[in-house]
Design a protein around this motif. Sequence first.
Motif, PDB file in Angstrom:
ATOM      1  N   MET A 111       6.429  -0.414   4.301  1.00  0.00           N
ATOM      2  CA  MET A 111       5.681  -1.210   3.293  1.00  0.00           C
ATOM      3  C   MET A 111       4.221  -0.683   3.592  1.00  0.00           C
ATOM      4  O   MET A 111       3.589  -0.598   4.721  1.00  0.00           O
ATOM      5  N   LEU A 112       3.691  -0.252   2.513  1.00  0.00           N
ATOM      6  CA  LEU A 112       2.143   0.213   2.294  1.00  0.00           C
ATOM      7  C   LEU A 112       1.349  -0.959   1.903  1.00  0.00           C
ATOM      8  O   LEU A 112       1.712  -1.386   0.848  1.00  0.00           O
ATOM      9  N   ALA A 113       0.561  -1.479   2.753  1.00  0.00           N
ATOM     10  CA  ALA A 113      -0.284  -2.610   2.293  1.00  0.00           C
ATOM     11  C   ALA A 113      -1.790  -2.229   2.024  1.00  0.00           C
ATOM     12  O   ALA A 113      -2.473  -1.855   2.877  1.00  0.00           O
ATOM     13  N   LEU A 114      -2.166  -2.691   0.820  1.00  0.00           N
ATOM     14  CA  LEU A 114      -3.572  -2.501   0.262  1.00  0.00           C
ATOM     15  C   LEU A 114      -4.308  -3.487   0.831  1.00  0.00           C
ATOM     16  O   LEU A 114      -4.231  -4.719   0.480  1.00  0.00           O
ATOM     17  N   GLU A 115      -5.477  -2.696   1.411  1.00  0.00           N
ATOM     18  CA  GLU A 115      -6.626  -3.914   1.702  1.00  0.00           C
ATOM     19  C   GLU A 115      -7.814  -3.847   0.931  1.00  0.00           C
ATOM     20  O   GLU A 115      -8.529  -2.737   0.692  1.00  0.00           O
ATOM     21  N   VAL A 116      -8.131  -4.993   0.373  1.00  0.00           N
ATOM     22  CA  VAL A 116      -9.281  -5.302  -0.527  1.00  0.00           C
ATOM     23  C   VAL A 116      -9.840  -6.383  -0.434  1.00  0.00           C
ATOM     24  O   VAL A 116      -9.235  -7.673   0.006  1.00  0.00           O
ATOM     25  N   SER A 117     -11.150  -6.545  -0.448  1.00  0.00           N
ATOM     26  CA  SER A 117     -11.947  -7.873  -0.256  1.00  0.00           C
ATOM     27  C   SER A 117     -11.929  -8.703  -1.455  1.00  0.00           C
ATOM     28  O   SER A 117     -11.290  -8.406  -2.578  1.00  0.00           O
ATOM     29  N   GLU A 118     -11.944 -10.183  -1.031  1.00  0.00           N
ATOM     30  CA  GLU A 118     -11.364 -11.054  -2.143  1.00  0.00           C
ATOM     31  C   GLU A 118     -12.408 -11.125  -3.347  1.00  0.00           C
ATOM     32  O   GLU A 118     -12.136 -11.181  -4.436  1.00  0.00           O
ATOM     33  N   GLU A 119     -13.725 -10.731  -3.065  1.00  0.00           N
ATOM     34  CA  GLU A 119     -14.870 -10.743  -4.221  1.00  0.00           C
ATOM     35  C   GLU A 119     -14.197  -9.440  -5.000  1.00  0.00           C
ATOM     36  O   GLU A 119     -14.467  -9.587  -6.312  1.00  0.00           O
ATOM     37  N   GLU A 120     -14.060  -8.490  -4.567  1.00  0.00           N
ATOM     38  CA  GLU A 120     -13.414  -7.259  -5.324  1.00  0.00           C
ATOM     39  C   GLU A 120     -12.155  -7.818  -6.138  1.00  0.00           C
ATOM     40  O   GLU A 120     -12.179  -7.323  -7.361  1.00  0.00           O
TER      41      GLU A 120
END
Length: 193
Positions: A111-120
Amino acid sequence: MFNLILFGPPGSGKGTQSEKLIERYGLKHLSTGDLLRSEIARHTALGQEAKNVMDKGQLVPDEVVIGMISSALDQNPQAMGFLFDGFPRTSAQAEALDKLLDLKKSSISVMLALEVSEEELVKRLLKRGETSGRSDDTNEQVIRARIIEYHNKTAAVADYYRQFDKVKMVKGEGSVNEIFQGLCQEIDSRLPR
Ligand code: B4P
């Protein structure tokens, strides 16, 4: 078979990166979001039920999406592997997927999990809403509801795969190509030789 789950919150780029990954690795792309939107476009009863839920930013019932994935797996017996995009989104879906793959003598590779901030995330989805015609992208309240649904029900799916040591976090901010390179690096190091 190489079976990949591309994971992350709404708007993290799962759909965007999936298009590039299937081209490079020849995997069969299974996106529950796309399958549901196709049901909506064809005005089926399932589509109508799904639209009501999706327009509120909520998750479609497990039995509906599990049924869709089960038929899609059966319809692609020759696939070299699958890229699951937007599925599983609950622990029940994850357990069901493991059972379906087990019947085919297969399993999830990573499983590759993308990390992105909520505002983005909010910024990207509102921008897509200007042109996509997707009713779940035009209203900020609905977008925030989708993110809350993700924290309440979906984030735990990563814990499910973590117990089998199958999760790798990948940076989801930057250019589409930079993120793609990060994903490819992880895949290449795991592909059977
Ligand atoms: P999905 O269709 O799965 O989509 P998503 O979460 O909205 O977005 P995704 O992460 O794919 O974002 P994308 O690449 O497009 O879900 C929609 C709804 O369907 C759910 O809310 C739910 O109701 C229902 N559903 C689906 N699967 C379900 C399941 N298994 N169980 C229950 N319900 C289910 O990227 C978003 C935007 O960002 C795009 O405009 C893109 O151009 C932009 N972008 C991408 N990468 C970028 C980058 N690096 N920089 C800047 N912008 C970028």
